[in-house]
Design a protein around this motif. Structure first.
Motif, PDB file in Angstrom:
ATOM      1  N   PRO A   7      40.525  42.833  47.575  1.00 60.35           N
ATOM      2  CA  PRO A   7      40.985  41.700  46.772  1.00 60.35           C
ATOM      3  C   PRO A   7      41.902  42.197  45.651  1.00 60.35           C
ATOM      4  O   PRO A   7      41.575  43.160  44.956  1.00 60.35           O
ATOM      5  N   ARG A   9      44.320  40.040  43.073  1.00 59.32           N
ATOM      6  CA  ARG A   9      45.098  38.906  42.588  1.00 59.32           C
ATOM      7  C   ARG A   9      46.143  39.372  41.570  1.00 59.32           C
ATOM      8  O   ARG A   9      46.043  40.473  41.022  1.00 59.32           O
ATOM      9  N   THR A  49      45.623  38.663  48.511  1.00 58.47           N
ATOM     10  CA  THR A  49      46.333  38.483  47.256  1.00 58.47           C
ATOM     11  C   THR A  49      47.092  37.167  47.242  1.00 58.47           C
ATOM     12  O   THR A  49      47.416  36.611  48.297  1.00 58.47           O
ATOM     13  N   ASP A  50      47.371  36.713  46.032  1.00 58.68           N
ATOM     14  CA  ASP A  50      48.198  35.522  45.835  1.00 58.68           C
ATOM     15  C   ASP A  50      49.597  35.901  45.368  1.00 58.68           C
ATOM     16  O   ASP A  50      50.401  35.041  45.022  1.00 58.68           O
ATOM     17  N   ASP A  51      49.884  37.211  45.350  1.00 53.93           N
ATOM     18  CA  ASP A  51      51.081  37.736  44.706  1.00 53.93           C
ATOM     19  C   ASP A  51      51.979  38.458  45.713  1.00 53.93           C
ATOM     20  O   ASP A  51      51.538  39.402  46.376  1.00 53.93           O
ATOM     21  N   ARG A  69      46.374  34.476  49.620  1.00 52.88           N
ATOM     22  CA  ARG A  69      45.189  33.818  49.084  1.00 52.88           C
ATOM     23  C   ARG A  69      45.587  32.548  48.320  1.00 52.88           C
ATOM     24  O   ARG A  69      46.529  32.575  47.520  1.00 52.88           O
ATOM     25  N   ALA A  74      42.114  32.363  43.117  1.00 51.59           N
ATOM     26  CA  ALA A  74      42.787  33.460  42.426  1.00 51.59           C
ATOM     27  C   ALA A  74      42.783  33.278  40.909  1.00 51.59           C
ATOM     28  O   ALA A  74      43.637  33.826  40.221  1.00 51.59           O
ATOM     29  N   ASP A  75      41.802  32.515  40.392  1.00 56.82           N
ATOM     30  CA  ASP A  75      41.756  32.353  38.941  1.00 56.82           C
ATOM     31  C   ASP A  75      40.719  33.299  38.334  1.00 56.82           C
ATOM     32  O   ASP A  75      40.083  34.084  39.032  1.00 56.82           O
ATOM     33  N   VAL A  83      35.933  34.989  47.859  1.00 59.36           N
ATOM     34  CA  VAL A  83      37.193  35.605  48.278  1.00 59.36           C
ATOM     35  C   VAL A  83      37.025  36.322  49.617  1.00 59.36           C
ATOM     36  O   VAL A  83      37.865  36.213  50.517  1.00 59.36           O
TER      37      VAL A  83
END
Length: 234
Positions: A7, A9, A49-51, A69, A74-75, A83
């Motif tokens: 994980p 983020r 990841t959200d990036d 993600r 992702a907060d 996750v």
């Protein structure tokens, strides 16, 4: 299939871009990816990841990023279990059957391939949901102190004021490196810390949380010393 999920983020606040910031010469996440690949435990190593930048760095170092993600996971308040459950669902929907899934943190440069192998052996060798890394506290937790509102000190357990250290039970804590688990345990949201988990013990000199700039500096010092002692270059 055995799956590694890292994980990572993009929203780290205390150390901006922590997951891909250079740590001892490599992006932080690269150390986790390399350990996973070196262990040969996994059929698939992915980064959740959200990036986009983190995803690109992950692919550079040999991981795969088969999905992005969602922002809802992702907060700052999202836990690890949801996750990993999301990643498992994504992989299973692609038609892949999973027998073991390891959450490997992106900020775990001290993780060693041998520890990942030991964790898998523990998971497969016992009737448990999880196997994860732990290390011992350096000082007896029964002697811990609290600060009072008046700025003085008080013992958490005053009954142990005069107990000899060797007579106190040793205490352990999560090392924050990896968590092997069965897919059904992750998907059901079963707790990591329970009688259904087995510990993989690590020495204290290879455990360091990296949440603040001070942690980062101490981590690099420890890491360089560990690498020098093992004869490896940083």
């Amino acid at each position: 299939m055995r799956l590694a999920v890292i994980p990572a983020r993009g929203g780290s606040k205390r150390i901006p871009r922590k997951n891909i910031k250079a740590f001892c010469g490599k992006p932080m996440i690269a150390w986790s990816i390399q350990a996973a690949l070196a262990s040969r435990c996994f059929d698939l190593v992915i980064v959740s990841t959200d990036d986009d930048e983190i995803a690109a760095v992950a692919r550079e170092w040999g991981a795969q990023t088969p999905f992005m993600r969602p922002a809802a996971l992702a907060d700052d308040h999202t836990g690890t279990v949801p996750v990993i459950a999301h990643a498992i669902t994504e992989i299973q929907q692609a038609g892949v059957s999973l027998e073991a899934v390891c959450c490997l943190y992106a900020t775990a440069p001290f993780v060693a391939a041998g520890d990942l192998i030991a964790g898998l052996d523990c998971l497969e060798g016992e009737d448990v949901d999880y196997a994860f890394s732990v290390t011992s506290y350096a000082f007896p937790i029964q002697r811990a102190l609290r600060m009072t509102p008046e700025g003085r000190v008080a013992m958490f357990e005053p009954q142990h004021l005069n107990t000899r250290s060797q007579d106190l039970e040793e205490a352990w804590h999560d090392a924050g490196q990896f968590y092997w688990g069965r897919p059904e345990a992750w998907l059901a949201g079963r707790p990591l810390f329970s009688a259904r988990a087995v510990p993989v013990k690590l020495p204290r000199h290879r455990v360091q949380d990296i949440d603040t700039p001070e942690d980062w500096q101490r981590g690099e010092w420890l890491f360089k010393a560990w690498q020098a002692a093992s004869g490896e270059s940083v």
